[in-house]
Design a protein around this motif. Structure first.
Motif, PDB file in Angstrom:
ATOM      1  N   THR A 254       0.853  -1.191   0.000  1.00 61.87           N
ATOM      2  CA  THR A 254       0.000   0.000   0.000  1.00 61.87           C
ATOM      3  C   THR A 254       0.888   1.240   0.000  1.00 61.87           C
ATOM      4  O   THR A 254       2.030   1.187   0.471  1.00 61.87           O
ATOM      5  CB  THR A 254      -0.915   0.016   1.237  1.00 61.87           C
ATOM      6  N   GLN A 255       0.372   2.325  -0.514  1.00 62.25           N
ATOM      7  CA  GLN A 255       1.169   3.552  -0.570  1.00 62.25           C
ATOM      8  C   GLN A 255       1.355   4.175   0.805  1.00 62.25           C
ATOM      9  O   GLN A 255       2.373   4.826   1.051  1.00 62.25           O
ATOM     10  CB  GLN A 255       0.493   4.562  -1.513  1.00 62.25           C
ATOM     11  N   ALA A 256       0.397   3.985   1.687  1.00 60.64           N
ATOM     12  CA  ALA A 256       0.498   4.492   3.054  1.00 60.64           C
ATOM     13  C   ALA A 256       0.361   3.321   4.024  1.00 60.64           C
ATOM     14  O   ALA A 256      -0.317   2.323   3.735  1.00 60.64           O
ATOM     15  CB  ALA A 256      -0.579   5.540   3.330  1.00 60.64           C
ATOM     16  N   LYS A 582       3.858   7.479   5.010  1.00 58.14           N
ATOM     17  CA  LYS A 582       4.348   6.959   3.749  1.00 58.14           C
ATOM     18  C   LYS A 582       4.921   5.556   3.947  1.00 58.14           C
ATOM     19  O   LYS A 582       5.615   5.279   4.923  1.00 58.14           O
ATOM     20  CB  LYS A 582       5.428   7.885   3.176  1.00 58.14           C
ATOM     21  N   ALA A 583       4.617   4.665   2.997  1.00 55.52           N
ATOM     22  CA  ALA A 583       5.080   3.282   3.092  1.00 55.52           C
ATOM     23  C   ALA A 583       6.600   3.227   3.166  1.00 55.52           C
ATOM     24  O   ALA A 583       7.302   4.027   2.550  1.00 55.52           O
ATOM     25  CB  ALA A 583       4.577   2.476   1.908  1.00 55.52           C
ATOM     26  N   LYS A 585      10.222   1.189   2.731  1.00 55.37           N
ATOM     27  CA  LYS A 585      10.932   0.113   2.061  1.00 55.37           C
ATOM     28  C   LYS A 585      11.768  -0.645   3.091  1.00 55.37           C
ATOM     29  O   LYS A 585      12.301  -0.053   4.029  1.00 55.37           O
ATOM     30  CB  LYS A 585      11.843   0.659   0.965  1.00 55.37           C
TER      31      LYS A 585
END
Length: 603
Positions: A254-256, A582-583, A585
C-alpha cells in the motif's frame, strides 16, 4: 468400487489370493524393505554408542499410571467382577446380535453410532466378520476408558496420564490398522498381490532412514513444497541478524501504512512460515495488505553452539534485538507485538521483564494460541514431570539440543487418530503417497530446541507454572504479568490440544491491563491460519475474562460470529496503530542482508 463389485454377505472371492506365486514374491520383497527399515533403526542404537532413550521414562510413567488404575479395581473383588461382567455382557450381546444377523433377523441392527471415518467401508457393517471386529473394538475401547474415568481417589495428573495412554493404546489396536482385520486393506492386498506392501515398506524404510533411526512419518508428498518457492514467498528482506535469529521486514503493498509497526514473535518449535504459507493462506501477507509494516523474527535451527542459549537469551537476542532493529529501520519506538504459541509465552514474559527495566516500546500484545498459565495445559503435561525432564536433559547434553523429531512425535500423539494412524495405514499398507498439504509439510519441518532454553521452558512453565504465580526470575529479579498493563488480544481455539482454550482463558487473568479474549473454531493451526476469503469456522467474543466467571459460562454466553477472526482483530488493532504515513521500504539505513525468507529458515 461399483455396486456390482462390492463384496456381498458370504462372498469371500475378493479376499482370496488369485496369484499365490506373485503374492509370495511381493511378500518377500516387502520383507526385504522391512529389513532395511530395521537396519536404519538399529544403526544409531549400536551398543558401543547407544543414545539415551527418553521414551523409557514415558514407559515408566505409563506403567505407574496403569498400576494405580489397576489397584483401584482389584482392591475390591466385587468391583473387579462387576467391571469384567459388564465387558463380557457386552461381548455376549454382540455375539447374539451377530447370530441373529446370520439368520436374517433384521432386529440385529445396533443403535445409531458416532461417525468414525476409520470404518467408512460398507464391509465394516455388511460383512459378519468385520462387523463383529468393529463392534468388539468399539465396546472394548469404551470399557477401557471407563476404567479410568470411573476410578475413584485418583489425583488429576494420574487420571490424565492414564486417560492419555489408554487412548493411545486404543487408537493403536484398532482393527482398521491391520491388513487381516481391515476389509479395504485386505481387498487391496489381494487385488495387487501384495504390491501395495512392497511400496509401503519401501516408504517405511525411506522414512526410517530420513529420521536417522527414528520414524519420520511422511504426512505430505515429498518434493511438493519448497520454502521460498511456493511457501514463505511474501516479498521482503532480512534487515538484521545475529547468532540466534534473523529479522525480516516485509515490503509494503500500500502507498500508506500505519505509523506503528508490527513485530511478530513466532515459535521456535518448527518454523515461522506457518504465518506465511501459500499466498492465499499467508497471515503475514494479509497484514501487509491491511497497511501494516511487518517485522518477524526468524529463529535459527540451533546446534551445539546454542546449547547455553536460555530463556533470557531468546528475549534479549530475539525480542529486544528485533525492537532495536525496528527502531533503526523505521525510527519508531512504539510497536504492536504478536506472539504465536510459545512465541507468545516468550513475548508475555519479555514484556514483564521489559516493564521492570523501564522499556515500554511494546504498546499492545496479540497472543495467538498462547499459554502463560499452565495449570490446565492439557495432554502435553503427560510428557512433563521430573523423571521425563531429566531423561530429556540427558538426551540433550551430548548435542546441546533436542532433536525436533521428539517434539513432532509428542504433538502427533495428541491427535494420533488423525496424525499418525491414517498415515501408517495409507503410506505403509496401502502404499500410497499422501497428497500435498502445505500445513502438514510445515508440521514435519521440525526444528531442534536449545538445551538451556527448552529445559527452562519445561521446568519453569509446565512443571512449576511460575509465570502467573509471580515466581519467575529473569535477569536477576522476579517478573510479574500484573505489570503488563498494555491492551492484550488473546486468541484461543476450540479444539486446541497444545494450548487448550480453558488454559488460555485462565492465563488472561494474570495480566494487569485490558484483555480481549476471542475463541475461534478449529484447532491450534487451522483456527489461527483462517483467511477471511475462505469463510470457514467461526469465533466467539465476549467480555474480558474474570476470575468469578468460569470458562464454560463465558462460552455459553458469548455471541458467535461467522468466519475468520482476522477482520475482528484488525478492527481491534487499528485504534492502536497510529495515523497513516508513507510506506517504508525494507532496510536499515537503506541496507538489507538478503531476500526473505532468509537463510535461517532453510537450515
Amino acid at each position: 468400487m461399483s455396486e456390482s463389485e462390492k463384496p456381498r454377505q458370504g462372498d469371500f472371492a475378493p479376499y482370496v489370493v488369485r496369484d499365490p506365486q506373485a503374492f509370495a514374491l511381493n511378500v518377500a520383497r516387502a520383507v526385504e524393505q522391512a529389513g532395511k527399515a530395521a537396519s536404519a533403526w538399529l544403526a544409531p542404537r549400536d551398543a558401543s554408542n547407544a543414545p539415551v532413550d527418553p521414551s523409557n521414562a514415558i514407559y515408566g510413567e505409563m506403567v505407574s499410571a496403569f498400576s494405580e488404575i489397576g489397584n483401584y479395581w482389584l482392591a475390591d473383588p466385587h468391583r473387579a467382577l462387576e467391571a469384567q461382567t459388564r465387558l463380557l455382557a457386552g461381548y455376549m450381546d454382540i455375539w447374539s446380535r451377530s447370530i441373529r444377523k446370520v439368520s436374517g433377523d433384521a432386529t440385529h441392527d445396533t443403535a445409531v453410532e458416532t461417525p468414525d471415518k476409520r470404518f467408512n467401508d460398507p464391509e465394516w457393517r455388511e460383512n459378519l466378520f468385520f462387523d463383529f471386529m468393529r463392534q468388539v473394538y468399539i465396546l472394548t475401547g469404551a470399557w477401557a476408558r471407563s476404567l479410568v474415568t470411573e476410578a475413584e481417589g485418583l489425583d488429576e495428573e494420574t487420571r490424565n496420564k492414564a486417560d492419555f495412554y489408554v487412548n493411545q493404546i486404543v487408537n493403536a489396536i484398532s482393527p482398521s490398522n491391520f491388513i487381516a482385520t481391515n476389509p479395504e486393506l485386505y481387498r487391496q492386498t489381494v487385488e495387487e498381490n501384495g504390491a501395495n506392501l512392497v511400496r509401503g515398506m519401501q516408504m517405511f524404510a525411506e522414512d526410517m532412514t530420513r529420521g536417522a533411526g527414528n520414524l519420520k512419518l511422511r504426512q505430505t508428498r515429498p518434493g511438493s513444497f519448497e520454502v521460498g518457492v511456493n511457501l514463505a514467498v511474501t516479498p521482503g528482506s532480512v534487515v538484521a541478524e545475529n547468532d540466534l535469529c534473523q529479522i525480516i521486514q516485509y515490503a509494503p503493498t500500500t502507498q500508506a501504512v500505519f505509523k506503528r509497526p508490527i513485530l511478530i514473535c513466532p515459535p521456535w518449535i518448527n518454523r515461522f512460515y506457518i504465518l506465511d504459507l501459500t499466498p492465499e493462506k499467508s497471515f503475514i501477507a494479509w497484514l501487509v495488505d491491511q497497511g501494516h509494516t511487518v517485522f518477524v523474527i526468524s529463529w535459527i535451527n540451533p546446534d551445539l553452539r546454542h546449547a547455553d542459549k536460555d530463556w533470557l537469551s531468546y528475549i534479549d537476542e530475539g525480542l529486544v534485538f528485533a525492537l532495536d532493529t525496528i527502531a533503526k529501520a523505521t525510527r519508531e519506538t512504539e510497536v504492536n507485538a504478536i506472539g504465536y504459541c510459545v512465541g507468545g509465552t516468550l513475548l508475555s514474559a519479555g514484556m514483564a521483564l521489559l516493564k521492570r527495566r523501564g522499556d515500554t516500546r511494546i504498546q499492545t500484545a496479540t497472543l495467538l494460541a498462547t499459554q502463560v498459565d499452565f495449570e490446565h495445559a492439557g495432554d502435553l503435561k503427560v510428557f512433563v514431570d521430573e523423571r521425563q525432564i531429566a531423561a530429556l536433559e540427558a538426551v540433550m547434553t551430548p548435542s546441546g539440543t533436542l532433536d525436533g523429531g521428539h517434539m513432532a512425535t509428542a504433538f502427533n500423539l495428541l491427535r494420533s487418530s488423525d496424525l499418525i494412524w491414517p498415515y501408517v495405514v495409507g503410506n505403509y499398507m496401502k502404499g500410497r503417497e499422501p497428497p500435498p498439504f502445505d500445513l502438514l509439510y510445515w508440521n514435519s519441518d521440525a526444528t531442534r530446541m536449545a538445551k538451556a532454553n527448552h529445559s527452562f521452558y519445561l521446568r519453569k512453565f509446565y512443571l512449576e507454572n511460575q509465570l502467573t504465580a509471580g515466581l519467575m526470575e529473569l535477569d536477576g529479579g522476579r517478573i510479574s504479568l500484573s505489570d503488563v498493563t498494555v491492551p492484550v488480544y488473546s486468541l484461543a481455539t476450540r479444539e486446541d490440544h497444545i494450548a487448550p482454550a480453558r488454559s488460555v482463558y485462565q492465563g488472561c487473568l494474570a495480566f494487569g491491563g485490558e484483555v480481549t479474549y476471542v475463541l475461534a473454531g478449529s484447532g491450534h493451526i487451522a483456527g489461527v491460519i483462517n483467511p477471511p476469503h475462505k469463510n470457514k469456522y467461526q469465533y466467539l467474543t465476549g467480555p474480558a475474562p474474570k476470575a468469578d466467571v468460569a470458562f464454560a459460562d463465558w462460552v455459553a454466553d458469548a455471541p458467535e460470529q461467522p468466519g475468520s477472526w482476522w477482520p475482528h482483530w484488525q478492527s481491534w488493532v487499528e485504534p492502536h496503530a497510529g495515523p497513516k504515513v508513507k510506506a517504508r521500504k525494507p532496510g536499515v539505513r537503506g541496507k538489507t542482508i538478503e531476500p526473505a525468507p532468509g537463510r535461517y529458515v532453510r537450515e
